[in-house]
Design an enzyme around this catalytic site. Structure first.
Site, PDB file in Angstrom:
ATOM      1  N   GLU A 169      -6.363  -8.031  -1.116  1.00 19.69           N
ATOM      2  CA  GLU A 169      -6.769  -8.136   0.289  1.00 19.69           C
ATOM      3  C   GLU A 169      -8.250  -7.838   0.425  1.00 19.69           C
ATOM      4  OE1 GLU A 169      -4.777  -5.579   3.051  1.00 19.69           O
ATOM      5  OE2 GLU A 169      -2.813  -5.921   2.151  1.00 19.69           O
ATOM      6  N   GLU A 223       0.813  -1.212   0.000  1.00 17.20           N
ATOM      7  CA  GLU A 223       0.000   0.000   0.000  1.00 17.20           C
ATOM      8  C   GLU A 223       0.851   1.269   0.000  1.00 17.20           C
ATOM      9  OE1 GLU A 223      -3.026  -0.345   3.044  1.00 17.20           O
ATOM     10  OE2 GLU A 223      -4.264  -1.498   1.671  1.00 17.20           O
TER      11      GLU A 223
HETATM   12  C1  GLA Z   1      -4.238  -2.822   4.612  1.00 17.23           C
HETATM   13  C2  GLA Z   1      -2.832  -3.386   4.734  1.00 17.23           C
HETATM   14  C3  GLA Z   1      -2.759  -4.622   5.544  1.00 17.23           C
HETATM   15  C4  GLA Z   1      -3.630  -4.534   6.770  1.00 17.23           C
HETATM   16  C5  GLA Z   1      -5.032  -4.234   6.338  1.00 17.23           C
HETATM   17  C6  GLA Z   1      -6.022  -4.179   7.483  1.00 17.23           C
HETATM   18  O1  GLA Z   1      -4.907  -3.239   3.520  1.00 17.23           O
HETATM   19  O2  GLA Z   1      -2.254  -3.627   3.474  1.00 17.23           O
HETATM   20  O3  GLA Z   1      -1.415  -4.821   5.927  1.00 17.23           O
HETATM   21  O4  GLA Z   1      -3.167  -3.525   7.601  1.00 17.23           O
HETATM   22  O5  GLA Z   1      -5.067  -2.991   5.709  1.00 17.23           O
HETATM   23  O6  GLA Z   1      -7.324  -3.967   7.016  1.00 17.23           O
END
Ligand code: GLA
Ligand code: ZN
Length: 682
Positions: free
Chosen positions: A315, A156
């Protein structure tokens, strides 16, 4: 399985998610149990290595990779593949202590202390050196592992750094943009205003929170630079990996419409677009359908960045998250629907954050497939296993593509410029909501609509809607003109074409850059209404009705367009509000006021008919997508409602049940049907 499948080795879709065995190295029993449970849940792929730096390199130059090899080996022996992440998303303490320049500087100009994550300087040569070393080690040691599917760069990527190194790089970037000509910058940024002229590039500072914030061109260029800088860092990491393993595909995970980065400029750097989806399911302000529809918009933004291949849902939360205002658990069936929605929208993966809940720290209560309870018969585990089983049945659809004939134009540049414009009303600008609202109306009509940039190739499309295209990129006007000339149906709205790429207003009438000629109108005034103010557009087309106006109403000077609707009240009552101009083989519509997308449906339907796009009539609460491949098409129907939904008009095989469908069919509540339409049968 079609040949554009992202991961042929999997023989279908990827199902799995972030797995952090490094948190459990003292519990070999748990690591063994993980593999047993992954197989039970139909997990065939995990993401390893995210945030694992302090385990891989606990002291500078001291590497520990045995654990990773053992885990990757035993996963692979059990049929589970690996997406391997570089650990640059969080730095070990030794690194920040030894090389403080790796730590980011805030908009106030203050250097961070060591901690949390996602906060490194993108420019720091020292940080890059350290990242290069660890990435190269990873690529050399694991790049040829038979279980490796792809590399996942960092995590991210986001935020901005305001350190002196980054400020210098910003000035270099500006020298480039303005061809070393400070007068060109002064003109573009209108710096004579408030005595802001610069004598040289050395005088230009980033728009610090306690510094210059009143120059629109500067603010905009800083945002572009931040994307440029992040992209540069991304490419740097990719370069290190590719030097060792040129054939391993690379991704990095995006975050919905994250405001800080123009993902369209970053997408070309990666082989596959992936993203993280965390909607507020089952909230108290909208139906599940509405939440899902917005999520489908985000999927589509991602899909549209690379139309020739599937994207990835990297994710999503199996149960709940821990960072929403209210961390409600997904109701039964929602997880299944959300995963199938990703697939329906063109993803080749359904992945989670995270496989197993950790015991401590910031995300100890974040949802996971495996709870602290550790059982394989929890509701979440069972629902995850259902997804795993369903994905196996859908495997032949992997690699197929959604082929939209309609497009919604959404630009980060326009968005940033609208946010920064000292105009309209801050509380009702709502650029994103306006785009999403219109897109959802097309979804409701059963029409696939890509979401693309204003300078994107529009040749695949026959219909395009460009809401509030306030800023025109250098190629935008010509692009839209060509689109209509070649037979496209185009709709633009109020607040279009007011500024150029530097946020300088066009002279001679909005929309500028020749668009006034395309639409046959010029906007004379834009009226910002108070929340209680109302007007209406009275349509001249039979049956189109009267559409309520809120927030914005432009008055138009019509040159050579046909008037399809006029204002009902106020001092501009009776003046044009909706126009159409035939241009080349297509039509250019201009909608001068803000009305609800639902009210505007007759206009959309008319444009679709002219574009030769057939809507798919749907009962309320049902979402439809079509993935097309060489051997046939996969029709996905998702019923987000609590009652069964009945439809007709499909012939084929329902893949989740294996049963034939001919004519009418029923979708159970909160469930999906996926019908394979074999090509020869159509
Ligand atoms: C983001 C991050 C993950 C985690 C999630 C929690 O997407 O990439 O590492 O922290 O949020 O929702
Ligand atoms: Zn920096």
């Amino acid at each position: 399985m079609e040949n554009t499948a992202l991961f042929p080795a999997l023989g279908g879709f990827a199902h799995g998610g972030d797995y952090n065995p490094e948190q459990w190295l003292d519990r070999p029993d748990i690591l063994r149990e993980d593999i047993r449970m992954m197989k039970l849940a139909g997990v065939n792929c995990v993401t390893l290595g995210v945030f694992s730096w302090s385990v891989c390199e606990p002291r500078e130059g001291e590497f520990h990779f045995d654990w990773l090899r053992e885990v990757m080996d035993s996963l692979f022996e059990n049929g589970i593949y690996t997406i391997l992440a570089t650990p640059s998303g969080a730095r070990p303490a030794w690194l920040d202590r030894q090389y403080p320049e790796a730590m980011r500087v805030s908009a106030q100009g203050v250097r961070n202390r060591h901690g949390v994550r996602h906060n490194h300087c993108m420019t720091s040569p020292k940080y890059r050196e350290k990242v290069r070393i660890i990435d190269r080690e990873l690529a050399r040691r694991f790049g040829r592992h038979p279980g490796l599917l792809m590399f996942h760069v960092s995590n991210e990527l986001g935020g901005a750094c305001w350190c002196d190194l980054c400020a210098e790089k910003f000035r270099d970037y500006l020298r480039d943009v303005f061809h070393d000509d400070i007068e060109a910058l002064n003109r573009a940024w209108w710096t004579t205003f408030w005595s802001h002229r610069y004598a040289s590039f050395d005088e230009v500072e980033p728009p610090y929170a306690n510094g210059e914030g009143s120059v629109m061109g500067l603010n905009l260029e800083w945002k572009r630079f931040t994307t440029h800088s992040m992209n540069d860092f991304l490419r740097f990491e990719i370069g290190v990996l590719r030097a060792e393993c040129p054939d391993v595909p690379v991704t990095t995970n995006f975050m919905t419409l994250y405001n800080g980065l123009d993902y369209r400029r970053m997408a070309p750097s990666v082989d596959v677009v992936s993203w993280d989806s965390y909607p507020r399911y089952e909230n108290d302000y909208e139906s599940l359908y509405e939440t899902m529809a917005e999520n489908a918009f985000h999927h589509t933004v991602m899909r549209s960045m690379k139309r020739d291949k599937p994207f990835m849902l990297m994710e999503s939360a199996p149960g709940l998250v821990n960072w929403h205002e209210f961390n409600k658990v997904k109701r039964p069936g929602t997880h299944f629907l959300a995963c199938l929605q990703a697939i329906a929208c063109g993803s080749d993966t359904a992945q989670y954050f995270q496989w197993r809940k950790g015991r401590g720290s910031f995300e100890q209560y974040h949802g996971a497939v495996v709870d602290h309870l550790g059982a394989d018969d929890t509701r979440i585990f069972r629902e995850t296993a259902e997804v795993g089983a369903a994905l196996k049945r859908l495997a032949p659809a992997a690699g197929t593509l959604v082929k939209a004939k309609a497009a919604l134009i959404f630009d980060w540049d326009a968005r940033w410029a609208i946010q920064d414009a000292k105009a309209l009303a801050e509380s009702t600008k709502r650029y994103e909501e306006t785009c999403i609202g219109i897109w959802k109306e097309f979804l409701r009509m059963g029409v696939e609509m890509d979401v693309v940039a204003s300078d994107a190739d529009l040749t695949p499309y026959r219909l395009a809607v460009a809401p509030m295209l306030y800023l025109l990129q250098p190629r935008t006007a010509a692009n839209l003109r060509r689109f209509v000339e070649n037979g496209g149906q185009l709709l633009a709205t109020y607040f279009t074409g007011c500024v150029d790429k530097d946020a300088l207003c066009y002279l001679g009438g909005f929309p500028g850059d020749g668009l006034a000629e395309l639409f046959g109108v010029v906007s004379e005034e834009i009226d910002t209404l108070y929340p209680a103010d109302r007007n209406a557009v009275r349509c001249t087309e039979p049956g189109w009705g009267e559409w309520e106006v809120r927030d914005y109403a432009e008055t138009l000077r019509v040159a050579d367009a046909e008037v399809l609707g006029s204002y009902a009240s106020d001092f501009y009552a009776g003046t044009p509000a909706l126009t159409r101009k035939a241009f080349g083989a297509g039509h250019a519509y201009y909608m001068a006021a803000r009305c609800t997308p639902a009210a505007m449906r007759p206009l959309f339907a008319h444009m679709l008919a002219d574009a030769g796009i057939l809507p798919r009539p749907l009962p309320e609460g049902v979402e439809f997508h079509l993935r097309e491949g060489a051997s046939g098409a996969y029709a996905f129907y998702l019923n987000h409602g609590a009652e069964p939904a009945s439809l007709s008009g499909e012939t084929g095989v329902e893949l989740l049940t294996g049963l034939p469908v001919s004519g009418s069919f029923t979708i159970p509540p909160k469930h999906a049907v996926v019908i394979f339409r074999h090509k020869t049968k159509r």
